[in-house]
Design an enzyme around this catalytic site. Structure first.
Site, mmCIF file in Angstrom:
data_model
loop_
_atom_site.group_PDB
_atom_site.id
_atom_site.type_symbol
_atom_site.label_atom_id
_atom_site.label_comp_id
_atom_site.label_asym_id
_atom_site.label_seq_id
_atom_site.Cartn_x
_atom_site.Cartn_y
_atom_site.Cartn_z
ATOM 1 N N GLU A 27 0.853 -1.192 0.000
ATOM 2 C CA GLU A 27 0.000 0.000 0.000
ATOM 3 C C GLU A 27 0.887 1.239 0.000
ATOM 4 O O GLU A 27 2.012 1.211 0.517
ATOM 5 C CB GLU A 27 -0.935 -0.058 1.222
ATOM 6 C CG GLU A 27 -1.808 1.145 1.481
ATOM 7 C CD GLU A 27 -2.816 1.487 0.387
ATOM 8 O OE1 GLU A 27 -2.412 1.526 -0.795
ATOM 9 O OE2 GLU A 27 -3.972 1.770 0.702
ATOM 10 N N ASP A 28 0.367 2.325 -0.567
ATOM 11 C CA ASP A 28 1.155 3.557 -0.611
ATOM 12 C C ASP A 28 1.185 4.268 0.738
ATOM 13 O O ASP A 28 2.231 4.640 1.237
ATOM 14 C CB ASP A 28 0.649 4.500 -1.727
ATOM 15 C CG ASP A 28 -0.843 4.815 -1.641
ATOM 16 O OD1 ASP A 28 -1.540 4.260 -0.766
ATOM 17 O OD2 ASP A 28 -1.316 5.619 -2.468
ATOM 18 N N ASP A 66 -3.587 5.978 6.420
ATOM 19 C CA ASP A 66 -4.017 7.212 7.066
ATOM 20 C C ASP A 66 -4.908 6.811 8.252
ATOM 21 O O ASP A 66 -4.403 6.421 9.296
ATOM 22 C CB ASP A 66 -4.757 8.023 5.985
ATOM 23 C CG ASP A 66 -5.168 9.413 6.412
ATOM 24 O OD1 ASP A 66 -4.840 9.818 7.519
ATOM 25 O OD2 ASP A 66 -5.834 10.107 5.623
ATOM 26 N N VAL A 98 0.139 14.530 1.258
ATOM 27 C CA VAL A 98 1.366 14.340 0.480
ATOM 28 C C VAL A 98 1.061 13.745 -0.894
ATOM 29 O O VAL A 98 0.072 13.037 -1.076
ATOM 30 C CB VAL A 98 2.377 13.438 1.235
ATOM 31 C CG1 VAL A 98 2.857 14.123 2.509
ATOM 32 C CG2 VAL A 98 1.785 12.070 1.563
HETATM 33 P P1 IMP Z 1 -7.236 5.429 4.967
HETATM 34 O O1 IMP Z 1 -8.391 4.502 4.685
HETATM 35 O O2 IMP Z 1 -7.714 6.654 5.743
HETATM 36 O O3 IMP Z 1 -6.080 4.771 5.651
HETATM 37 O O4 IMP Z 1 -6.787 6.029 3.583
HETATM 38 C C1 IMP Z 1 -5.960 5.359 2.738
HETATM 39 C C2 IMP Z 1 -6.030 5.939 1.352
HETATM 40 O O5 IMP Z 1 -6.267 7.344 1.373
HETATM 41 C C3 IMP Z 1 -4.698 5.778 0.646
HETATM 42 O O6 IMP Z 1 -4.638 4.562 -0.050
HETATM 43 C C4 IMP Z 1 -4.654 6.970 -0.269
HETATM 44 O O7 IMP Z 1 -5.326 6.679 -1.464
HETATM 45 C C5 IMP Z 1 -5.457 8.020 0.445
HETATM 46 N N1 IMP Z 1 -4.597 8.988 1.161
HETATM 47 C C6 IMP Z 1 -4.525 9.167 2.498
HETATM 48 N N2 IMP Z 1 -3.657 10.148 2.795
HETATM 49 C C7 IMP Z 1 -3.167 10.594 1.615
HETATM 50 C C8 IMP Z 1 -2.204 11.606 1.267
HETATM 51 O O8 IMP Z 1 -1.607 12.308 2.099
HETATM 52 N N3 IMP Z 1 -1.959 11.746 -0.060
HETATM 53 C C9 IMP Z 1 -2.563 10.995 -1.027
HETATM 54 N N4 IMP Z 1 -3.457 10.057 -0.750
HETATM 55 C C10 IMP Z 1 -3.764 9.846 0.570
#
Ligand code: IMP
Length: 191
Positions: free
Chosen positions: A98-99, A102, A152
């Site tokens: 995963e990239d 968050d 980012v």
């Molecule tokens: P989560 O479900 O909140 O953990 O979000 C994960 C997804 O949100 C990642 O796979 C990204 O696609 C997107 N994401 C969260 N933070 C960033 C950021 O700072 N830049 C770009 N994409 C983000």
């Protein structure tokens, strides 16, 4: 494009160095085992390709894509499948790439689905960990860098589908995303 970046958080050189280290660690941990890398489209592609090429061993790759509903800089935890894996993962050693993590909600959902398919093992390798924002506990075995709570872009990460081709990870100027936020009913591709 670079004018939209407030500052570089992680340089191209730092990323490449860390990718080499992670690849070495993964190679050692999976010695003697088959390895299936599962990349989450589209954000993990750059990281996954570099990681796989840094390994001197055979790896299989597959991809999945999900979308997360809500404004595109926030994850809502409501996830919809856009593309499933091509192959069964039953009995395989699966490493999810995963990239960025968050809130952790997207990965939590994906891991739950993959776990039900009975892989031999299931681990996670993430380039960026935005720790401060975590809402759920996710087991992350390999982490590239911990990053602060800022939006980012670069090295695979996008805003509104652009900036993925920047070779570094940078903090986007807030005015870029503040001026173009879609309404909360739209959906954004996670990863
Ligand atoms: P989560 O479900 O909140 O953990 O979000 C994960 C997804 O949100 C990642 O796979 C990204 O696609 C997107 N994401 C969260 N933070 C960033 C950021 O700072 N830049 C770009 N994409 C983000």
């Amino acid at each position: 494009m670079i004018d939209d970046v407030e500052h570089i958080l992680i340089s191209e050189q730092e990323i490449q160095q860390r990718v080499q280290e992670l690849a070495g660690q993964i190679e050692a941990d999976y010695a003697g085992k088959d390895l299936l890398m599962v990349g989450l489209l589209k954000g993990a592609v750059t990281f996954m390709v570099d990681l796989a090429r840094a390994m001197d061993r055979p790896v299989a790759v597959d991809f999945m894509a999900v979308s997360s509903y809500g404004a595109s800089t926030e994850s809502s935890g409501v996830v919809r499948f856009l593309k499933d894996l091509d192959e069964s993962i039953e009995g395989k050693h699966v490493l999810v790439i995963e990239d960025i993590v968050d809130s952790g909600l997207t990965l939590q959902y994906i891991l739950e689905i993959l776990r039900q398919r009975k892989p031999a093992s299931l681990r996670v390798c993430v380039l960026l960990d935005k720790k401060e924002r975590r809402q759920v506990d996710i087991p992350m075995h390999y982490v590239g860098f911990t990053v602060p709570d800022a939006f980012v872009v670069g090295y695979g990460l996008d805003f509104d589908q652009i900036y993925r081709n920047l070779p570094f990870v940078g903090v986007l100027k807030p005015e870029i995303y503040e001026s173009t936020l879609p309404d909360a009913s739209s959906s954004a591709e996670a990863g």
